[in-house]
Design a protein around this motif. Structure first.
Motif, mmCIF file in Angstrom:
data_model
loop_
_atom_site.group_PDB
_atom_site.id
_atom_site.type_symbol
_atom_site.label_atom_id
_atom_site.label_comp_id
_atom_site.label_asym_id
_atom_site.label_seq_id
_atom_site.Cartn_x
_atom_site.Cartn_y
_atom_site.Cartn_z
ATOM 1 N N GLN A 66 46.322 40.087 35.521
ATOM 2 C CA GLN A 66 47.388 39.767 36.481
ATOM 3 C C GLN A 66 48.645 40.601 36.199
ATOM 4 O O GLN A 66 49.311 41.076 37.112
ATOM 5 C CB GLN A 66 47.744 38.279 36.409
ATOM 6 N N THR A 69 48.356 43.997 37.633
ATOM 7 C CA THR A 69 48.561 43.999 39.085
ATOM 8 C C THR A 69 50.054 43.867 39.420
ATOM 9 O O THR A 69 50.555 44.498 40.355
ATOM 10 C CB THR A 69 47.747 42.849 39.727
ATOM 11 N N GLN A 72 51.532 47.183 38.892
ATOM 12 C CA GLN A 72 51.101 48.083 39.978
ATOM 13 C C GLN A 72 52.016 47.893 41.191
ATOM 14 O O GLN A 72 52.505 48.857 41.777
ATOM 15 C CB GLN A 72 49.657 47.754 40.374
ATOM 16 N N ALA A 80 45.729 49.065 40.173
ATOM 17 C CA ALA A 80 46.064 48.477 38.864
ATOM 18 C C ALA A 80 45.364 49.231 37.732
ATOM 19 O O ALA A 80 45.795 49.173 36.579
ATOM 20 C CB ALA A 80 45.673 47.007 38.847
#
Ligand SMILES: Cc1ncc(COP(=O)(O)O)c(C=O)c1O
Length: 405
Positions: A66, A69, A72, A80
């Motif tokens: 997570q 991400t 990202q 990611a």
């Protein structure tokens, strides 16, 4: 945005007599959510991600993915898989420098005001591998000299392989025009690596819009935990980068005489990771993602204007870079060749609780080339600093300069 209210999110700022922390270019303070994320890792799920399948392991695998991400999205990366967890920006820059294939005579350009982390790896490659590291001189006021850069690219010709520059200098807060620089570097067939240690905490950095190839950043300067940094790279480039730390996690499989490398980012994350740091990085990115980064930047400039106006006419000092704070973000770095910078920094803390940095800020090359052996005294603001703190800095610094003159 109510920056004053945000102070309540930071444990060190809650006491009424909290010091004026103005050393944010070095490391920032941490909000509760980051501290809690670290605490939760150790007290609730102190496992190993990416390997063990039990409940601790799967929880950590999920949380760290997570965080990837979140990073990202924060940097607007395409995937990611382009985000590599590192120990710090220094590690990220070394991964790029020592992960690429070099031939003798390949040219790398940096500016003349780089942090050692974006200078020493290139100097090391020059000594060990015969690359040709060249320095693009800044304008006399330390701003980026685009003409000199274009000339350096033209002089390098087809040997130009890499342009590696800090988007914002920790020496002076000056921002360089990365998008233009990237276009010129690419026109010459070179890659561009951006040292974002002083930009990602303070402004929107969109790696796709800038059209760069690599970005190194320091999580500990972004309200995140110490011992955490990141590297973003274009996936096709990461795929061709050699890891500088091989071992567990970096391979799909191995035999007694062969290696099948893992895909990025795992290939670069050898050994057991800093899982509490990765999870707390997610909390830091959540915190920053809620902010309007343009407003953060403007707030820092406002504070820097107060600091600048309050000290600029003092005898025996000179602010590095243009006087206009708009061009120096939150950094006010002051040369004071005849005055003891370290003593003044100590005095500011002891007498008024104002914390600043003194010395050469890991930009020895710039100070050595200009003959400023004493370094500078640097005040650097962040989102939680207040106008009162900026005024307190200006007043106490002025008193100290008069006392030592
Ligand atoms: C411009 C710049 N580059 C690189 C670094 C190194 O960052 P780290 O401590 O995360 O390795 C710093 C740290 O101050 C910096 O300001």
């Amino acid at each position: 945005m109510d920056f004053k209210k945000m102070r309540q999110d930071f444990p060190t700022l809650r006491p009424d007599d909290a010091p004026a922390y103005l050393d944010n270019a070095c490391v920032t303070l941490k909000p509760d959510s980051v501290v809690e994320a670290i605490h939760d890792y150790y007290t609730k799920t102190p496992g190993c991600g990416g390997r063990s399948v039990h409940r601790y392991g799967s929880k950590i695998s999920q949380s760290t993915s997570q965080t990837r991400t979140k990073l990202q999205k924060f940097l607007n990366a395409e995937s990611a898989k382009e985000i590599v967890f590192t120990r710090n920006a220094t590690h990220s820059l070394n991964q790029v420098a020592h992960g690429m294939q070099w031939s003798k005579g390949d040219i790398v350009l940096t500016t003349d005001r780089e942090h050692n982390s974006n200078l020493v790896p290139w100097l090391q490659l020059e000594q060990e591998r015969g690359i040709d590291h060249r320095v693009v001189e800044s304008n006399p006021d330390n701003t980026f000299n685009l003409e000199a850069f274009e000339q350096a690219c033209a002089d390098a010709g087809s040997k130009l392989k890499m342009v590696s520059m800090s988007q914002v200098g920790n020496l002076d807060g000056i921002k360089i025009p990365v998008k233009k620089i990237a276009r010129i570097a690419h026109d010459h067939g070179a890659l561009i690596c951006v040292d974002g240690a002083q930009s990602t905490p303070h402004m929107n950095v969109d790696v796709q819009d800038l059209d760069i190839d690599f970005l190194a950043f320091s999580i500990h300067k972004m309200c995140g935990p110490s011992g955490m940094g990141g590297l973003w790279g274009r996936y096709d480039l990461l795929e061709n980068l050699r890891t500088i730390q091989s071992g567990g996690q970096t391979v799909k499989t191995s035999t007694y005489d062969s290696i099948e490398w893992a895909n990025p980012p795992n290939r670069f994350e050898g050994g057991l990771g800093n899982f509490s740091g990765m999870i707390a990085t997610g909390a830091a990115i959540d915190y920053l993602s809620k902010l309007d980064m343009d407003a953060v930047h403007q707030h820092e400039i406002r504070l820097n204007s107060i600091m600048t106006d309050g000290i600029k006419d003092l005898p025996g000092i000179e602010i590095i870079g243009p006087l206009d704070a708009n061009k120096r973000g939150g950094i006010c770095s002051i040369l004071m060749d005849e005055l003891p910078a370290h003593d003044i920094a100590l005095l500011l803390d002891e007498a008024a609780g104002v914390m600043v940095r003194s010395g050469q800020h890991c930009v020895h090359s710039w100070f050595n080339s200009k003959g400023h052996a004493n370094g500078s005294l640097r005040a650097s603001a962040y989102l939680y600093n207040t106008e009162d703190e900026a005024r307190l800095f200006a007043e106490t610094f002025s008193e100290a300069v008069h006392a030592f003159s």
